[in-house]
Scaffold this active site. Structure first.
Site, PDB file in Angstrom:
ATOM      1  N   LYS A   1      -5.126  -1.687  10.170  1.00  0.00           N
ATOM      2  CA  LYS A   1      -5.547  -2.026   8.665  1.00  0.00           C
ATOM      3  C   LYS A   1      -5.633  -3.428   8.333  1.00  0.00           C
ATOM      4  O   LYS A   1      -6.331  -3.797   7.332  1.00  0.00           O
ATOM      5  CB  LYS A   1      -4.407  -1.513   7.752  1.00  0.00           C
ATOM      6  CG  LYS A   1      -3.747  -0.153   7.993  1.00  0.00           C
ATOM      7  CD  LYS A   1      -4.738   0.660   7.086  1.00  0.00           C
ATOM      8  CE  LYS A   1      -4.018   2.237   6.899  1.00  0.00           C
ATOM      9  NZ  LYS A   1      -4.792   3.034   6.086  1.00  0.00           N
TER      10      LYS A   1
ATOM     11  N   THR B   1      -9.366  -5.606   3.669  1.00  0.00           N
ATOM     12  CA  THR B   1      -9.033  -4.825   2.540  1.00  0.00           C
ATOM     13  C   THR B   1      -9.892  -5.458   1.309  1.00  0.00           C
ATOM     14  O   THR B   1      -9.930  -6.606   1.073  1.00  0.00           O
ATOM     15  CB  THR B   1      -7.598  -4.792   1.965  1.00  0.00           C
ATOM     16  OG1 THR B   1      -6.813  -4.322   3.231  1.00  0.00           O
ATOM     17  CG2 THR B   1      -7.357  -3.675   0.980  1.00  0.00           C
TER      18      THR B   1
ATOM     19  N   ASP C   1       0.988  -1.341  -0.115  1.00  0.00           N
ATOM     20  CA  ASP C   1      -0.164   0.042   0.182  1.00  0.00           C
ATOM     21  C   ASP C   1       1.147   1.089   0.008  1.00  0.00           C
ATOM     22  O   ASP C   1       1.701   1.437   0.746  1.00  0.00           O
ATOM     23  CB  ASP C   1      -0.763  -0.132   1.348  1.00  0.00           C
ATOM     24  CG  ASP C   1      -1.981   1.014   1.242  1.00  0.00           C
ATOM     25  OD1 ASP C   1      -2.335   1.144  -0.096  1.00  0.00           O
ATOM     26  OD2 ASP C   1      -2.515   1.430   2.217  1.00  0.00           O
TER      27      ASP C   1
ATOM     28  N   GLU D   1     -10.749   3.937   3.039  1.00  0.00           N
ATOM     29  CA  GLU D   1      -9.741   4.551   2.255  1.00  0.00           C
ATOM     30  C   GLU D   1     -10.305   4.424   0.749  1.00  0.00           C
ATOM     31  O   GLU D   1     -10.075   2.971   0.324  1.00  0.00           O
ATOM     32  CB  GLU D   1      -8.513   4.183   2.482  1.00  0.00           C
ATOM     33  CG  GLU D   1      -8.283   4.982   3.952  1.00  0.00           C
ATOM     34  CD  GLU D   1      -6.418   4.838   4.340  1.00  0.00           C
ATOM     35  OE1 GLU D   1      -6.002   3.803   3.569  1.00  0.00           O
ATOM     36  OE2 GLU D   1      -6.217   5.694   5.104  1.00  0.00           O
TER      37      GLU D   1
ATOM     38  N   GLN E   1      -4.910   2.266  14.680  1.00  0.00           N
ATOM     39  CA  GLN E   1      -3.551   2.765  13.952  1.00  0.00           C
ATOM     40  C   GLN E   1      -2.915   3.961  14.669  1.00  0.00           C
ATOM     41  O   GLN E   1      -1.559   3.756  14.822  1.00  0.00           O
ATOM     42  CB  GLN E   1      -4.081   3.555  12.529  1.00  0.00           C
ATOM     43  CG  GLN E   1      -2.944   3.838  11.748  1.00  0.00           C
ATOM     44  CD  GLN E   1      -3.776   4.499  10.225  1.00  0.00           C
ATOM     45  OE1 GLN E   1      -4.862   4.525  10.187  1.00  0.00           O
ATOM     46  NE2 GLN E   1      -2.873   5.042   9.542  1.00  0.00           N
TER      47      GLN E   1
ATOM     48  N   ARG F   1      -8.963   4.228  12.672  1.00  0.00           N
ATOM     49  CA  ARG F   1      -7.988   5.196  13.311  1.00  0.00           C
ATOM     50  C   ARG F   1      -7.286   5.322  14.446  1.00  0.00           C
ATOM     51  O   ARG F   1      -6.319   5.725  14.618  1.00  0.00           O
ATOM     52  CB  ARG F   1      -8.646   6.339  12.739  1.00  0.00           C
ATOM     53  CG  ARG F   1      -8.962   6.724  11.547  1.00  0.00           C
ATOM     54  CD  ARG F   1      -8.013   6.458  10.328  1.00  0.00           C
ATOM     55  NE  ARG F   1      -8.628   6.654   9.017  1.00  0.00           N
ATOM     56  CZ  ARG F   1      -7.702   6.487   7.918  1.00  0.00           C
ATOM     57  NH1 ARG F   1      -6.485   6.187   8.007  1.00  0.00           N
ATOM     58  NH2 ARG F   1      -8.243   6.597   6.557  1.00  0.00           N
TER      59      ARG F   1
ATOM     60  N   ASP G   1      -9.195   0.264   1.721  1.00  0.00           N
ATOM     61  CA  ASP G   1      -8.397  -0.025   2.628  1.00  0.00           C
ATOM     62  C   ASP G   1      -9.062   0.423   3.732  1.00  0.00           C
ATOM     63  O   ASP G   1      -8.638   1.341   4.548  1.00  0.00           O
ATOM     64  CB  ASP G   1      -7.206   0.661   2.210  1.00  0.00           C
ATOM     65  CG  ASP G   1      -6.140   0.135   3.317  1.00  0.00           C
ATOM     66  OD1 ASP G   1      -5.987  -0.801   3.706  1.00  0.00           O
ATOM     67  OD2 ASP G   1      -5.073   1.063   3.881  1.00  0.00           O
TER      68      ASP G   1
ATOM     69  N   GLU H   1      -8.853   3.837  -2.871  1.00  0.00           N
ATOM     70  CA  GLU H   1      -7.443   3.649  -3.557  1.00  0.00           C
ATOM     71  C   GLU H   1      -7.717   3.156  -4.856  1.00  0.00           C
ATOM     72  O   GLU H   1      -8.815   2.278  -5.063  1.00  0.00           O
ATOM     73  CB  GLU H   1      -6.684   2.578  -2.768  1.00  0.00           C
ATOM     74  CG  GLU H   1      -6.684   3.337  -1.203  1.00  0.00           C
ATOM     75  CD  GLU H   1      -5.548   2.513  -0.391  1.00  0.00           C
ATOM     76  OE1 GLU H   1      -4.785   1.955  -1.033  1.00  0.00           O
ATOM     77  OE2 GLU H   1      -5.394   2.997   0.762  1.00  0.00           O
TER      78      GLU H   1
ATOM     79  N   HIS I   1      -3.288  13.773   0.194  1.00  0.00           N
ATOM     80  CA  HIS I   1      -3.698  13.035   1.356  1.00  0.00           C
ATOM     81  C   HIS I   1      -2.659  12.873   2.391  1.00  0.00           C
ATOM     82  O   HIS I   1      -2.789  13.019   3.574  1.00  0.00           O
ATOM     83  CB  HIS I   1      -4.224  11.524   0.973  1.00  0.00           C
ATOM     84  CG  HIS I   1      -3.788  10.398   2.155  1.00  0.00           C
ATOM     85  ND1 HIS I   1      -4.948  10.401   2.747  1.00  0.00           N
ATOM     86  CD2 HIS I   1      -3.161   9.356   2.397  1.00  0.00           C
ATOM     87  CE1 HIS I   1      -4.940   9.314   3.853  1.00  0.00           C
ATOM     88  NE2 HIS I   1      -3.775   8.706   3.688  1.00  0.00           N
TER      89      HIS I   1
ATOM     90  N   GLU J   1     -10.323  12.614   6.908  1.00  0.00           N
ATOM     91  CA  GLU J   1      -9.788  13.837   6.171  1.00  0.00           C
ATOM     92  C   GLU J   1     -11.335  14.517   5.724  1.00  0.00           C
ATOM     93  O   GLU J   1     -11.393  15.741   6.097  1.00  0.00           O
ATOM     94  CB  GLU J   1      -9.254  13.641   4.594  1.00  0.00           C
ATOM     95  CG  GLU J   1      -7.724  12.995   4.733  1.00  0.00           C
ATOM     96  CD  GLU J   1      -7.380  12.373   3.721  1.00  0.00           C
ATOM     97  OE1 GLU J   1      -6.803  13.350   2.858  1.00  0.00           O
ATOM     98  OE2 GLU J   1      -7.646  11.170   3.279  1.00  0.00           O
TER      99      GLU J   1
END
Lengths: 363, 363
Positions: free
Chosen positions: B211, B215, B83, B157, B198, B195, B191, B159, B90, B316
């Protein structure tokens, strides 16, 4: 040595062997799963089948081949590779080197076994040469621009890994007391590391190309059942772990370790001092609900002791190159040079573990 | 849509299909490698075979099945999962959130595509529910003790990933201009990220359990050849990349992206602005000599634009929960709640990419 591996002889296919001392017993006549080129099928069968396999291997009168006449192969297909950071002394040494003046351990260190995923596709069997990797690096203290070229700080890391046999289900963590139901055995691991590449790339997502070029594992996987007599209690843990990581301290292993560099022993240590035990590592890795698969490899991270001369990597032994180690051939080493040969060895009482050898070849 | 995938219908075995619009053409009558339960055998054949496969799929008069009548399976066996962190916007957003007051980008960011290895064994196909993970977390600003429980900050996420077809050799990096010789196609990737887990675990070795629980990838892999018309030049890069990463800017993709949460579109963006292109990501990942294997998945990292409403993650979009997003059903979201349904969509001109859907189920 009492361990399973995959071997071949000239003109024959790779198959399962049982190594006892310097002989390999050919188990392929036992049929499935012994006729295969990896241990995965055997590893998936579970604890009772593993015990029967050990008993069968010890009494089987199949062909015995001197170990000098065989070729060893990667003993298992690696599913995912996780690398922990479970030695308090190693984490402290690295914190002092990389964050001088600060607190060497991050706040989370004593609350969980820190770990990350490595590259499964570059796990190779002992004996495979390691090619010096290229990468970006900056001079110490500098921030940019980097230069691209062969690593100037190639290093080894002595680790003890365990190999998953029985998979787990998604959403069902493996508690510390189920460790031996899922784990087939252990292997020594050399997590080759390029310290200059690692230093430049590692913030904020962790090690990547500084590690991913190669990881070497022993050709022989020692089943857990063979290590019963080496089981000891792990070191005290303060603060006490949270409930999901409590327990599992009955699976520390009294394994004497040594690192040989070009024939000189440069480090002697023992795995019993690892702060986080293997059952705690597995419980943590699955605590979020992630399942494990047959062939998952989970390694301890570098095993370092508190005394000088017991560190598991050159960066620690030499204080990042400042105090090179002296070899018996009269030379010194700050980091690895082309042509250097590294052998990692381990012994659990009377049980020798499979060693991990590798020679550095030029970039 | 024009893409390969693995499908089955009730009572039949998974096999290769070609999706064109809302129909799936059953390719299994074409024999090997189309009768298999993964695309890996087809992906390993190389570029000319892929072009022939696309031509055959488009003209094949095999059975056509409405997409509503099939079950989709994970389209490829994932070898290693990497990844990246290739969106400048970002990385800047995350730097501001996690290191307020400091320089948001680390010094290496503009010199190489930062990346890390994720867990290959928990990559699942679109439609698979995501179970809220457990983990250790601390209150914001606190350092200890952590509590263990269900994540309070579950996130997505958005991606774009690419899938390796043709392996490379150890010691032989894949240069930027060989990208299309090795890469079979692209998939959208979610993904999923916790948070709070993490944040607590991530220093110094990067993301792990925040994570690794899951996925999700699209069920349909869009071959590179189908995306020729969507190729655009990537954004300017300053400083210019070092020689081993120079070039490869002709493979940015003009793909409109959107994120739907419980039926509300909460983000609209485009993949063309990614600072590091896919050929640069692949060149970097192999620059140390690490080989790639068929089935390797390499994802872009979260794709965020510069404008509000184009961010690829909730952390975000909501400024770490401080500014919840409003949904059309009258509710708001700081992070994901149980029962929430997330769908990621992408469109490259006339070519729709396979979407990635998933519903949150309780811990």
């Amino acid at each position: 040595m009492s361990a399973f591996g995959i071997f071949s002889t000239p003109g024959t296919a790779p198959r399962v062997g049982w190594r006892e001392g310097d002989e390999v017993v050919d188990l392929s006549a036992l049929g499935e799963p012994y006729a295969r080129g990896s241990l995965n099928a055997l590893m998936a069968l579970g604890r009772e089948a593993w015990d029967r396999a050990i008993a069968a291997a010890r009494t089987h009168d199949g062909p015995r081949v001197p170990v000098g006449e065989i070729m060893s192969h990667l003993p298992f297909e690696v599913a995912d590779y996780v690398d922990f950071y479970s030695s308090l002394e190693h984490a402290t040494n690295m914190g002092r080197l990389f964050r001088p003046g600060g607190e060497p351990l991050v706040p989370s260190w004593r609350w969980l076994p820190i770990g990350y995923h490595g590259r499964a596709g570059t796990v190779v069997v002992s004996g495979t040469p390691v090619r010096r990797p290229h990468g970006e690096r900056v001079a110490p203290g500098a921030s940019a621009p980097p230069v691209f070229g062969p690593s100037q700080k190639l290093d080894f890391e002595l680790e003890l890994g365990f190999v998953l046999g029985v998979p787990s289900e998604a959403g069902e963590p493996v508690p510390v007391d189920r460790f031996a139901d899922h784990v087939f055995g252990v292997v020594l691991v050399n997590d080759w590391s390029a310290r200059d590449i690692q230093a430049w790339e590692t913030v904020p997502l962790g090690p990547f190309l500084g590690k991913s070029f190669q990881t070497s594992v022993a050709a022989w996987v020692t089943p857990l059942a063979v290590l019963e007599e080496a089981r000891v209690e792990g070191p005290p843990q303060e603060p006490p772990p949270l409930p999901h990581l409590a327990g599992g301290r009955d699976w520390a292993l009294d394994v004497d370790l040594e690192i040989e560099l070009n024939g000189s022993v440069v480090s002697r240590g023992n795995a019993r001092g690892l702060y986080w035990t293997m059952p705690q590592q597995l419980a943590h890795a699955t605590s979020n609900g992630a399942p494990v698969r047959t062939g998952d490899l989970m390694a301890s991270g570098t095993i370092s002791g508190a005394e000088r001369g017991s560190e598991g990597s050159l960066i620690e032994l030499t204080r990042d190159g400042a105090e090179p180690v002296a070899l018996t051939d009269g030379t010194t080493r700050a980091f690895l040079e082309d042509g250097d040969r590294v052998v990692l060895r381990g012994r659990a009482g009377a049980v020798e573990l499979g060693d991990v050898g590798g020679t550095v070849v030029p970039a």
